[in-house]
Design an enzyme around this catalytic site. Structure first.
Site, PDB file in Angstrom:
ATOM      1  N   ASP A 146      77.660  46.853 -28.325  1.00 28.19           N
ATOM      2  CA  ASP A 146      78.100  47.850 -27.681  1.00 28.19           C
ATOM      3  C   ASP A 146      77.756  47.697 -26.511  1.00 28.19           C
ATOM      4  O   ASP A 146      77.111  49.014 -26.040  1.00 28.19           O
ATOM      5  CB  ASP A 146      78.884  48.726 -28.281  1.00 28.19           C
ATOM      6  CG  ASP A 146      79.950  49.354 -29.711  1.00 28.19           C
ATOM      7  OD1 ASP A 146      79.425  49.404 -30.555  1.00 28.19           O
ATOM      8  OD2 ASP A 146      80.320  48.131 -29.473  1.00 28.19           O
ATOM      9  N   GLU A 150      90.026  49.769 -26.115  1.00 30.68           N
ATOM     10  CA  GLU A 150      89.068  50.609 -26.811  1.00 30.68           C
ATOM     11  C   GLU A 150      87.341  50.225 -25.648  1.00 30.68           C
ATOM     12  O   GLU A 150      87.895  49.502 -25.016  1.00 30.68           O
ATOM     13  CB  GLU A 150      87.833  50.659 -27.716  1.00 30.68           C
ATOM     14  CG  GLU A 150      87.758  49.224 -28.476  1.00 30.68           C
ATOM     15  CD  GLU A 150      87.205  49.789 -29.873  1.00 30.68           C
ATOM     16  OE1 GLU A 150      87.649  50.686 -30.829  1.00 30.68           O
ATOM     17  OE2 GLU A 150      86.476  48.896 -30.916  1.00 30.68           O
ATOM     18  N   HIS A 199      83.157  44.601 -25.824  1.00 25.65           N
ATOM     19  CA  HIS A 199      82.618  45.784 -25.597  1.00 25.65           C
ATOM     20  C   HIS A 199      81.446  45.594 -24.829  1.00 25.65           C
ATOM     21  O   HIS A 199      80.577  45.437 -24.942  1.00 25.65           O
ATOM     22  CB  HIS A 199      82.123  46.428 -27.528  1.00 25.65           C
ATOM     23  CG  HIS A 199      82.051  47.596 -26.825  1.00 25.65           C
ATOM     24  ND1 HIS A 199      82.678  49.082 -27.484  1.00 25.65           N
ATOM     25  CD2 HIS A 199      81.381  48.320 -26.454  1.00 25.65           C
ATOM     26  CE1 HIS A 199      82.419  50.055 -27.332  1.00 25.65           C
ATOM     27  NE2 HIS A 199      81.654  50.044 -26.118  1.00 25.65           N
ATOM     28  N   ARG A 227      77.053  41.399 -35.309  1.00 24.50           N
ATOM     29  CA  ARG A 227      77.223  41.807 -33.750  1.00 24.50           C
ATOM     30  C   ARG A 227      75.632  41.521 -32.530  1.00 24.50           C
ATOM     31  O   ARG A 227      74.849  42.815 -32.782  1.00 24.50           O
ATOM     32  CB  ARG A 227      78.230  42.804 -33.246  1.00 24.50           C
ATOM     33  CG  ARG A 227      79.481  42.713 -33.711  1.00 24.50           C
ATOM     34  CD  ARG A 227      80.250  44.146 -33.149  1.00 24.50           C
ATOM     35  NE  ARG A 227      79.375  44.941 -34.188  1.00 24.50           N
ATOM     36  CZ  ARG A 227      80.181  46.068 -33.993  1.00 24.50           C
ATOM     37  NH1 ARG A 227      81.232  45.845 -32.946  1.00 24.50           N
ATOM     38  NH2 ARG A 227      79.999  47.269 -34.171  1.00 24.50           N
ATOM     39  N   HIS A 287      46.706  56.687  -4.580  1.00 20.69           N
ATOM     40  CA  HIS A 287      46.947  58.115  -4.287  1.00 20.69           C
ATOM     41  C   HIS A 287      46.656  59.064  -4.858  1.00 20.69           C
ATOM     42  O   HIS A 287      45.617  59.556  -5.973  1.00 20.69           O
ATOM     43  CB  HIS A 287      49.021  58.118  -4.639  1.00 20.69           C
ATOM     44  CG  HIS A 287      48.427  58.437  -5.980  1.00 20.69           C
ATOM     45  ND1 HIS A 287      48.419  59.526  -7.132  1.00 20.69           N
ATOM     46  CD2 HIS A 287      48.952  57.038  -7.629  1.00 20.69           C
ATOM     47  CE1 HIS A 287      48.443  59.193  -8.449  1.00 20.69           C
ATOM     48  NE2 HIS A 287      48.891  57.435  -8.462  1.00 20.69           N
ATOM     49  N   ASP A 328      45.574  56.666 -11.257  1.00 21.75           N
ATOM     50  CA  ASP A 328      45.749  56.306  -9.795  1.00 21.75           C
ATOM     51  C   ASP A 328      46.389  55.236  -8.689  1.00 21.75           C
ATOM     52  O   ASP A 328      46.277  55.432  -7.208  1.00 21.75           O
ATOM     53  CB  ASP A 328      44.958  57.650  -9.009  1.00 21.75           C
ATOM     54  CG  ASP A 328      45.902  59.657  -9.717  1.00 21.75           C
ATOM     55  OD1 ASP A 328      44.778  60.516  -9.300  1.00 21.75           O
ATOM     56  OD2 ASP A 328      46.179  59.053 -10.286  1.00 21.75           O
ATOM     57  N   HIS A 380      43.885  49.363   5.881  1.00 24.03           N
ATOM     58  CA  HIS A 380      43.399  51.143   5.764  1.00 24.03           C
ATOM     59  C   HIS A 380      42.702  51.198   6.881  1.00 24.03           C
ATOM     60  O   HIS A 380      42.669  50.913   7.801  1.00 24.03           O
ATOM     61  CB  HIS A 380      42.402  51.446   4.926  1.00 24.03           C
ATOM     62  CG  HIS A 380      41.875  50.289   4.688  1.00 24.03           C
ATOM     63  ND1 HIS A 380      39.896  50.326   5.379  1.00 24.03           N
ATOM     64  CD2 HIS A 380      41.828  49.032   4.462  1.00 24.03           C
ATOM     65  CE1 HIS A 380      39.264  49.526   5.568  1.00 24.03           C
ATOM     66  NE2 HIS A 380      39.758  48.229   4.172  1.00 24.03           N
ATOM     67  N   ASP A 408      40.942  45.173   7.432  1.00 26.99           N
ATOM     68  CA  ASP A 408      41.337  45.807   6.924  1.00 26.99           C
ATOM     69  C   ASP A 408      42.752  45.907   6.497  1.00 26.99           C
ATOM     70  O   ASP A 408      43.588  46.982   4.984  1.00 26.99           O
ATOM     71  CB  ASP A 408      41.751  47.000   8.016  1.00 26.99           C
ATOM     72  CG  ASP A 408      40.645  47.782   8.615  1.00 26.99           C
ATOM     73  OD1 ASP A 408      40.425  48.488   9.243  1.00 26.99           O
ATOM     74  OD2 ASP A 408      39.664  47.571   7.915  1.00 26.99           O
TER      75      ASP A 408
HETATM   76  O1  AHR Z   1      80.430  49.420 -32.849  1.00 24.62           O
HETATM   77  C1  AHR Z   1      80.951  50.763 -33.152  1.00 24.62           C
HETATM   78  C2  AHR Z   1      82.345  51.277 -32.205  1.00 24.62           C
HETATM   79  O2  AHR Z   1      83.406  50.029 -32.888  1.00 24.62           O
HETATM   80  C3  AHR Z   1      82.273  50.866 -31.355  1.00 24.62           C
HETATM   81  O3  AHR Z   1      82.429  52.485 -30.287  1.00 24.62           O
HETATM   82  C4  AHR Z   1      83.791  50.408 -31.180  1.00 24.62           C
HETATM   83  O4  AHR Z   1      84.468  49.731 -29.970  1.00 24.62           O
HETATM   84  C5  AHR Z   1      84.336  50.505 -31.848  1.00 24.62           C
HETATM   85  O5  AHR Z   1      85.093  50.817 -32.842  1.00 24.62           O
END
Ligand code: AHR
Length: 509
Positions: free
Chosen positions: A63, A240, A304, A334, A390, A406, A484, A502
């Site tokens: 994700d 989703e 995702h 993943r 600065h 600084d 400067h 400078d």
């Molecule tokens: O990966 C966790 C959740 O699984 C994600 O937020 C969602 O997109 C999926 O269902």
């Protein structure tokens, strides 16, 4: 100034030059053209100065959300538990070896489990531009999942962040995978939700609702997509992970479809067709997916996702997660991948096909090369005991700088132009940059305005008094350079040997 053409009288026709001089002039011109072609072919393209890379970017990274901001990439992924974390690095190659850093861990009971899909956006809030992270969390029961919001203290995506609330308020809708999109100057929240009270009673849809501020919904919500096509119902009916991409006045909300547990998790597309944003009929679904598994490349469940621009703003990229086998499921196997996307002739996004983990990719255009993004001091070459520093937001050259920070700056790709230009970000005041104002220099917070970015961007050139050193030409006033004068930093035209000295510095660690 145009010199009188040799041999011609002022006002009279030019005397034709003899044939030999014509031939030698043509040969010189041809040579110049050939040399420029050769140098263009051999010189590293400034646009792709960073090192090539292969996916994935990490060993686990579901994700993902990612952006380029102020000289660095920033990447967040699902932590499942524990703090929200952020990775930051100036190149993709370095991002791959950068450990995630905790940016928010003030979870409370009821919102301290199943911490999913953090997405961060720089938005204009009641206190000006701030970073907002939208993430899903609950008590461990899927029915308790809601979207929560934290707000940054300033312009640094690394935080710190404070909790602002559960975005649905008294509606208390079930929801995950929150994102934001602005359409016709109105901010909207989009997420994966269910029309019933309980998640288990329904197939998750994509919803939209207006926002009164970055952490508060207002008015009715609308479902703009349900998993109706067969390709949205593989494993389980699912919509989703919505995320918008906008171009040339058109708005697309792309989303993940089918079960995240399976290899057929993929990306679909909705387009806003005009009219009331909160009317389902204003959103047209493309009847086929726009990004899906690529068995030949060993990429399964690619979705995702989020989108980001290359450092120089010329390229669009997608960041997404995927599995290496068709059976790995919806867990921490993943990993995060990125690749460039294109646009179809009809103006719709073309995400292409997910590339294999052995495909070597050029990095996004405008990545910095060389010493940029390290910490440097600017040493005056004619007052070598003095360094740019600065103090009370003024900028001068001083010896014995204390605190040393600084005088320490991150040299990052130019805020207005990352090719061959730099900006100077304070080490001890992140988000604050050297900028000129009425030709004097100040250290000021980057408000991300065009004017600020231009006044804080400089072309790095060979030193005006010493070619082994450097000088900095203003991006917004190209006839002026950083120099400067009376130990104060100014932006001046340079016409004398003293001024050239400078205006010459050494970048030292
Ligand atoms: O990966 C966790 C959740 O699984 C994600 O937020 C969602 O997109 C999926 O269902």
């Amino acid at each position: 100034m145009h010199e009188a053409r040799r041999g011609s009288r002022a006002g009279g026709p030019a005397r034709p030059r003899d044939r030999r001089s014509v031939r030698s002039a043509a040969a010189a011109a041809l040579t110049a053209v050939l040399l420029s072609i050769v140098s263009a072919l051999t010189a590293p393209t400034a646009a792709h100065a960073g090192p090539a890379f292969t996916n994935p970017l990490n060993s686990t990274g579901p994700d993902p959300a990612m952006t380029w901001y102020n000289g660095n990439y920033y990447l967040m992924t699902t932590p499942w538990s524990g703090p929200l974390t952020m990775r930051r690095a100036p190149t993709i190659a370095q991002l791959k070896s950068t450990a995630p850093v905790a940016v928010f861990d003030a979870h409370a009971p009821g919102r301290d489990r199943s911490i999913w899909a953090p997405e961060f956006h720089l938005l204009n809030g009641p206190n000006g531009p701030r970073w907002y992270i939208y993430y899903s969390a609950g008590n461990g029961d899927i029915e308790s999942q809601r979207v929560h919001v934290v707000e940054s203290a300033g312009l640094d995506p690394m935080g710190p962040y404070t909790y602002k609330g559960m975005i649905f308020g008294p509606n208390n809708w079930w929801g995950i995978d929150g994102s934001v999109v602005t359409i016709n100057n109105q901010m909207y929240f989009t997420w994966s939700g269910v029309p019933t009270t309980l998640w288990r009673d329904s197939d998750p849809h994509i919803y939209l609702v207006a926002l009164s501020n970055p952490w508060t919904v207002t008015g009715p919500r609308t479902a703009i997509s349900a998993p109706t096509h067969a390709w949205e119902r593989q494993g389980t009916p699912m919509n989703e992970g919505p995320v918008a991409i906008q171009r040339n006045g058109r708005t697309f909300i792309t989303y993940s479809a089918s079960a995240c547990q399976g290899p057929d998790y993929k990306i679909g597309q909705l387009e806003y067709s005009g009219g009331s944003v909160l009317s389902a009929s204003s959103w047209a679904k493309k009847p086929t997916p726009i990004f899906q598994r690529n068995d030949a490349a060993g990429v399964y469940g690619p979705a995702h996702h989020a989108f980001f621009k290359s450092p120089d703003g010329t390229e669009d990229w997608i960041v997404y997660h995927a599995n290496d086998t068709p059976t790995q499921g919806c867990g921490s196997t993943r990993t995060t991948r990125i690749q460039r996307i294109g646009w179809n002739a009809d103006g719709t996004p073309n995400l292409g096909v997910p590339v294999s983990t052995s495909t070597v990719l050029a990095p996004p255009s405008g990545e910095p090369a060389g010493p940029q993004n390290s910490t440097w001091r600017l040493q005056s070459v004619n007052f070598p005991d003095r360094y740019v520093r600065h103090v009370n937001y003024d900028v001068r050259i001083d010896p014995h700088v204390s605190p040393a920070q600084d005088s320490q700056f991150r040299v990052v790709p130019g805020l207005a132009n990352s090719n061959g230009h730099v900006s100077f970000e304070s080490v001890n005041f992140p988000g604050y940059f050297l900028r000129h104002s009425n030709y004097d220099f100040v250290l000021a917070a980057n408000d991300n305005s065009t004017a600020f970015r231009a006044d804080a961007t400089f072309r790095q050139v060979a030193g005006l008094s010493d070619a082994s050193a450097v000088s900095f030409q203003s991006y917004s006033f190209p006839d002026r350079y950083i120099r400067h004068a009376n130990y104060l930093l100014r932006l001046d035209t340079i016409g004398t040997a003293t001024a050239r000295a400078d205006a010459t510095f050494r970048l030292v660690s």
